[in-house]
Design a protein around this motif. Structure first.
Motif, PDB file in Angstrom:
ATOM      1  N   THR A 353       0.904  -1.132   0.118  1.00 11.23           N
ATOM      2  CA  THR A 353       0.179  -0.102  -0.064  1.00 11.23           C
ATOM      3  C   THR A 353       0.791   1.195   0.089  1.00 11.23           C
ATOM      4  O   THR A 353       1.489   1.538   0.938  1.00 11.23           O
ATOM      5  N   PRO A 354       1.119   1.777  -1.163  1.00  8.89           N
ATOM      6  CA  PRO A 354       2.007   3.157  -1.141  1.00  8.89           C
ATOM      7  C   PRO A 354       0.969   4.303  -0.694  1.00  8.89           C
ATOM      8  O   PRO A 354      -0.259   4.493  -1.019  1.00  8.89           O
ATOM      9  N   SER A 355       1.664   5.482  -0.262  1.00  7.28           N
ATOM     10  CA  SER A 355       1.200   6.630   0.098  1.00  7.28           C
ATOM     11  C   SER A 355       2.253   7.807  -0.375  1.00  7.28           C
ATOM     12  O   SER A 355       3.262   7.687   0.189  1.00  7.28           O
ATOM     13  N   ILE A 356       1.777   8.500  -1.229  1.00 12.92           N
ATOM     14  CA  ILE A 356       2.616   9.748  -1.714  1.00 12.92           C
ATOM     15  C   ILE A 356       2.546  10.932  -0.799  1.00 12.92           C
ATOM     16  O   ILE A 356       1.479  11.396  -0.278  1.00 12.92           O
ATOM     17  N   LEU A 357       3.964  11.199  -0.375  1.00 13.20           N
ATOM     18  CA  LEU A 357       4.058  12.257   0.677  1.00 13.20           C
ATOM     19  C   LEU A 357       4.631  13.713  -0.187  1.00 13.20           C
ATOM     20  O   LEU A 357       5.085  13.311  -1.186  1.00 13.20           O
ATOM     21  N   GLU A 358       4.747  14.486   0.673  1.00 10.48           N
ATOM     22  CA  GLU A 358       5.461  15.763   0.181  1.00 10.48           C
ATOM     23  C   GLU A 358       7.067  15.525  -0.146  1.00 10.48           C
ATOM     24  O   GLU A 358       7.666  14.770   0.580  1.00 10.48           O
ATOM     25  N   GLY A 359       7.473  16.202  -1.005  1.00 12.70           N
ATOM     26  CA  GLY A 359       9.014  16.293  -1.152  1.00 12.70           C
ATOM     27  C   GLY A 359       9.443  15.020  -1.850  1.00 12.70           C
ATOM     28  O   GLY A 359      10.726  14.786  -1.600  1.00 12.70           O
ATOM     29  N   VAL A 362       7.718   8.611  -0.283  1.00  6.10           N
ATOM     30  CA  VAL A 362       6.749   7.507  -0.492  1.00  6.10           C
ATOM     31  C   VAL A 362       6.695   6.546   0.561  1.00  6.10           C
ATOM     32  O   VAL A 362       7.859   6.024   1.017  1.00  6.10           O
ATOM     33  N   SER A 363       5.525   6.508   1.405  1.00  2.00           N
ATOM     34  CA  SER A 363       5.423   5.611   2.467  1.00  2.00           C
ATOM     35  C   SER A 363       4.705   4.486   1.735  1.00  2.00           C
ATOM     36  O   SER A 363       3.828   4.176   1.410  1.00  2.00           O
ATOM     37  N   LEU A 364       5.427   3.392   2.302  1.00  2.00           N
ATOM     38  CA  LEU A 364       5.084   1.820   1.849  1.00  2.00           C
ATOM     39  C   LEU A 364       4.925   0.966   2.766  1.00  2.00           C
ATOM     40  O   LEU A 364       5.706   0.947   3.919  1.00  2.00           O
ATOM     41  N   THR A 365       3.663   0.368   3.027  1.00  3.45           N
ATOM     42  CA  THR A 365       3.126  -0.562   3.722  1.00  3.45           C
ATOM     43  C   THR A 365       3.409  -1.915   3.168  1.00  3.45           C
ATOM     44  O   THR A 365       2.619  -2.192   2.012  1.00  3.45           O
ATOM     45  N   ILE A 366       4.008  -3.110   3.745  1.00  5.17           N
ATOM     46  CA  ILE A 366       4.385  -4.259   3.044  1.00  5.17           C
ATOM     47  C   ILE A 366       3.920  -5.274   3.861  1.00  5.17           C
ATOM     48  O   ILE A 366       4.154  -5.407   5.096  1.00  5.17           O
ATOM     49  N   ASP A 367       3.100  -6.235   3.297  1.00  4.57           N
ATOM     50  CA  ASP A 367       2.776  -7.529   3.800  1.00  4.57           C
ATOM     51  C   ASP A 367       3.206  -8.723   3.011  1.00  4.57           C
ATOM     52  O   ASP A 367       2.629  -8.748   2.050  1.00  4.57           O
ATOM     53  N   GLN A 368       4.536  -9.309   3.065  1.00  9.24           N
ATOM     54  CA  GLN A 368       5.178 -10.248   2.454  1.00  9.24           C
ATOM     55  C   GLN A 368       4.891 -11.643   2.971  1.00  9.24           C
ATOM     56  O   GLN A 368       5.342 -11.839   4.208  1.00  9.24           O
ATOM     57  N   GLU A 369       4.649 -12.609   2.212  1.00 11.69           N
ATOM     58  CA  GLU A 369       4.649 -14.095   2.707  1.00 11.69           C
ATOM     59  C   GLU A 369       5.475 -15.059   1.669  1.00 11.69           C
ATOM     60  O   GLU A 369       4.544 -14.963   0.473  1.00 11.69           O
ATOM     61  N   VAL A 370       6.193 -15.890   2.014  1.00 12.68           N
ATOM     62  CA  VAL A 370       6.869 -16.892   1.090  1.00 12.68           C
ATOM     63  C   VAL A 370       6.629 -17.990   1.997  1.00 12.68           C
ATOM     64  O   VAL A 370       7.342 -18.201   2.800  1.00 12.68           O
ATOM     65  N   SER A 371       6.249 -19.075   1.061  1.00 10.00           N
ATOM     66  CA  SER A 371       6.104 -20.624   1.755  1.00 10.00           C
ATOM     67  C   SER A 371       6.442 -21.466   0.834  1.00 10.00           C
ATOM     68  O   SER A 371       6.481 -21.270  -0.389  1.00 10.00           O
ATOM     69  N   GLU A 372       6.840 -22.612   1.252  1.00 10.31           N
ATOM     70  CA  GLU A 372       7.214 -23.801   0.414  1.00 10.31           C
ATOM     71  C   GLU A 372       6.900 -25.185   1.368  1.00 10.31           C
ATOM     72  O   GLU A 372       6.850 -24.978   2.388  1.00 10.31           O
ATOM     73  N   GLN A 373       6.690 -26.322   0.506  1.00  9.11           N
ATOM     74  CA  GLN A 373       6.510 -27.348   0.977  1.00  9.11           C
ATOM     75  C   GLN A 373       7.766 -28.147   1.333  1.00  9.11           C
ATOM     76  O   GLN A 373       8.682 -28.057   0.505  1.00  9.11           O
ATOM     77  N   GLY A 391       6.239  -1.358   7.394  1.00  2.92           N
ATOM     78  CA  GLY A 391       6.116  -0.043   6.723  1.00  2.92           C
ATOM     79  C   GLY A 391       7.393   0.992   6.967  1.00  2.92           C
ATOM     80  O   GLY A 391       7.998   0.824   8.121  1.00  2.92           O
ATOM     81  N   PHE A 392       7.587   1.690   5.911  1.00  6.41           N
ATOM     82  CA  PHE A 392       8.513   2.831   6.170  1.00  6.41           C
ATOM     83  C   PHE A 392       8.388   3.805   5.148  1.00  6.41           C
ATOM     84  O   PHE A 392       7.531   3.779   4.277  1.00  6.41           O
ATOM     85  N   VAL A 393       9.032   4.986   4.988  1.00  9.15           N
ATOM     86  CA  VAL A 393       9.227   5.993   4.184  1.00  9.15           C
ATOM     87  C   VAL A 393      10.508   6.162   3.568  1.00  9.15           C
ATOM     88  O   VAL A 393      11.639   6.034   4.088  1.00  9.15           O
ATOM     89  N   VAL A 394      10.406   6.355   2.263  1.00 10.60           N
ATOM     90  CA  VAL A 394      11.673   6.272   1.225  1.00 10.60           C
ATOM     91  C   VAL A 394      11.493   7.059   0.157  1.00 10.60           C
ATOM     92  O   VAL A 394      10.367   7.671  -0.028  1.00 10.60           O
ATOM     93  N   ALA A 395      12.608   7.912  -0.143  1.00 17.62           N
ATOM     94  CA  ALA A 395      12.585   8.663  -1.160  1.00 17.62           C
ATOM     95  C   ALA A 395      12.409   8.057  -2.450  1.00 17.62           C
ATOM     96  O   ALA A 395      12.716   6.660  -2.915  1.00 17.62           O
ATOM     97  N   GLU A 396      11.681   8.660  -3.429  1.00 17.16           N
ATOM     98  CA  GLU A 396      11.604   8.158  -4.717  1.00 17.16           C
ATOM     99  C   GLU A 396      12.523   7.824  -5.306  1.00 17.16           C
ATOM    100  O   GLU A 396      13.605   8.589  -5.529  1.00 17.16           O
ATOM    101  N   GLY A 397      12.986   6.405  -6.210  1.00 13.23           N
ATOM    102  CA  GLY A 397      14.014   6.071  -6.403  1.00 13.23           C
ATOM    103  C   GLY A 397      15.086   5.237  -5.716  1.00 13.23           C
ATOM    104  O   GLY A 397      16.056   4.862  -6.094  1.00 13.23           O
ATOM    105  N   GLN A 398      14.843   5.370  -4.372  1.00 18.08           N
ATOM    106  CA  GLN A 398      15.636   4.827  -3.376  1.00 18.08           C
ATOM    107  C   GLN A 398      15.146   3.272  -3.072  1.00 18.08           C
ATOM    108  O   GLN A 398      13.966   3.080  -3.072  1.00 18.08           O
TER     109      GLN A 398
END
Length: 467
Positions: A353-359, A362-373, A391-398
């Motif tokens: 879930t991205p959220s565009i901030l000023e300057g 970009v704030s990103l909220t991530i929910d990731q799951e990797v599974s295997e048998q 979740g974290f805030v990162v500059a565009e392109g970083q």
């Protein structure tokens, strides 16, 4: 010329008084003897009104709106005379105050709407333009210049109008509830097929609806998210880092920097990866050859601002589930077994879930799951999964790095003399069994790019489509 201006100012002030219902009291501290004489000749029996006139001679004002100049605050330049004036208004209607300023400045004024509010104003030394803007801003007036006339309009709460709004970037039906909350004194009709909204309400409410739609009816901003999901042996990666540090192996600068970034978050989950353009393909290919780094997936997600984007790359493993039930009857107790096919899902699941901030952030909220048998138990698949929500805030392109998801993996291999190595009991003398236990780390790299809402292109200079 000064004589004519003074007469005009006095005449305008008298007209302002005749238009009002209440008798205002204007006080001032500046008035020349000549201007006072002109005032008294124009009004033999003056009411208790004193207008602020300049001590110095007034320059002839240019026609209003002649050059389309804009004053501060977005209002048009109505008065050209910068001479400061002292102005005090007591119990004056708004239309009277505006007419007084117009008469003093020698401009033609047209009023439309409700100007009944009472003005109480005390300005020590300000130009006419500043006083005019102050009244317009305080009482929510709109000013237009047309053919040398100054048109001042203001909403009238007593007037009910109907207005049709066409929305382009949002669904009209989705706005009906919000508009109904704004329009408490009217009605809202939505045509979902045409994406048209008709609002019937008082003028102030219609103005609020117009402002709300102007802020909502815009193309939604988007974020292109480049993700790389990697898996690498932690031990082999650390050995490679040691060899690079002691110059035992020659690798490119980007590869060395990338290895350093991967090793940095050994005691943490989050970190940033240094790169000029977010491109790590060359370093990833080099690590694949050196330490067997595997790329599990390279998804690219285009997500709307503040909207969840989901990616599932999964396999469903079927198995038989048996349910036994007991039933009693006159002849005894019987058992019934029901078998059903069920599934276990393994693979990659990614929610962002991205959220565009000023300057450019970009704030990103991530929910990731990797599974295997990893095996079976009574024909039921055993699934090993690694799951992270962050979740974290990162500059565009970083590029952000999510690591630290470790897992023990055992690899069994066998080599020896063909046929003889497969003999029971004696075969062990002709074969070599190898059990390799290693610790593997799951690494997620994510790079957000802002995307233009008009042409759908990312702001990255090199262009993502070319890669």
């Amino acid at each position: 010329m000064n004589r004519r201006n003074a007469v005009l100012a006095a005449t305008g002030a008298l007209l302002a008084l005749s238009a009002g219902c209440r008798t205002p009291n204007f006080e001032a501290t500046q008035m020349s003897a000549e201007a006072r004489a002109q005032w008294e000749r124009a009004a033999p029996s003056p009411p208790p009104l004193v207008a602020a006139l300049p001590v110095e001679p007034v320059q002839e004002p240019a026609p209003a709106g002649a050059d389309g100049a804009q004053a501060s605050g977005g209002f048009p330049q109505v008065f050209r005379d910068p001479t400061p004036r002292a102005l005090q208004l007591r119990s004056a209607r708004l239309d009277q105050a505006l007419r007084l300023l117009a008469a003093t400045g020698g401009v033609s004024l047209v009023l439309q709407g409700d100007f009944s509010p009472v003005v109480e104003l005390d300005l020590p030394e300000v130009p006419l333009q500043a006083a005019f803007e102050l009244l317009a801003r305080t009482y929510d007036c709109r000013i237009e210049l047309q053919d040398g006339l100054v048109l001042v309009s203001r909403d009238d709460p007593s007037l009910v109008e109907s207005r049709v709004f066409e929305v382009e970037s949002v669904s009209a039906a989705s706005l009906q509830g919000d508009l109904a909350a704004i329009v408490t004194d009217g009605s809202v009709v939505v045509n979902a097929a045409r994406n048209v909204i008709m609002v019937t309400a008082s003028q102030p409410r219609l103005r609020e609806v117009e402002k709300y739609l102007a802020s909502i009816d815009r193309p939604e901003r988007q974020v292109l998210i480049e993700a790389r999901i990697l898996e690498v042996s932690r031990q082999e990666l650390e050995e490679l880092g040691t060899r690079i540090a002691f110059n035992d192996i020659s690798v490119g600068e980007d590869t060395a920097t990338f290895v350093s970034s991967l090793l940095a978050p050994s005691n943490s989950v989050l970190g940033t990866v240094a790169s000029a353009d977010g491109d790590f393909d060359a370093a990833i290919n080099a690590l694949h050859a050196l330490v067997g780094l595997e790329v599990l997936s390279r998804p690219r997600l285009l997500a709307l601002n503040n909207r969840e984007a989901r990616l599932d790359i999964v396999t469903e493993i079927p198995y038989v589930s048996a349910t036994t039930t007991s039933e009693g009857s006159a002849t005894g107790v019987g058992a019934q077994t029901i078998e059903e096919i069920e599934y276990k899902t393994v693979g990659l699941k990614l929610l962002v879930t991205p959220s565009i901030l000023e300057g450019g952030l970009v704030s990103l909220t991530i929910d990731q799951e990797v599974s295997e048998q990893t095996g079976t138990f009574q024909s039921v698949p055993i699934v090993d999964s690694r799951h992270i929500v962050t979740g974290f805030v990162v500059a565009e392109g970083q590029t952000i790095l999510i690591g630290g998801l470790l897992k023990q993996r055992r690899a069994d291999s066998r080599d020896g003399v063909p046929l003889l190595m497969d003999l029971p009991i004696l075969g062990r003398a002709f074969r070599n069994d190898v059990h390799d236990d290693k610790q593997v780390e799951l690494i997620l790299l994510m790079t957000p790019w802002l995307v233009s809402a008009r042409d759908g292109t990312a702001t990255r200079a090199t262009g993502l489509a070319a890669r």
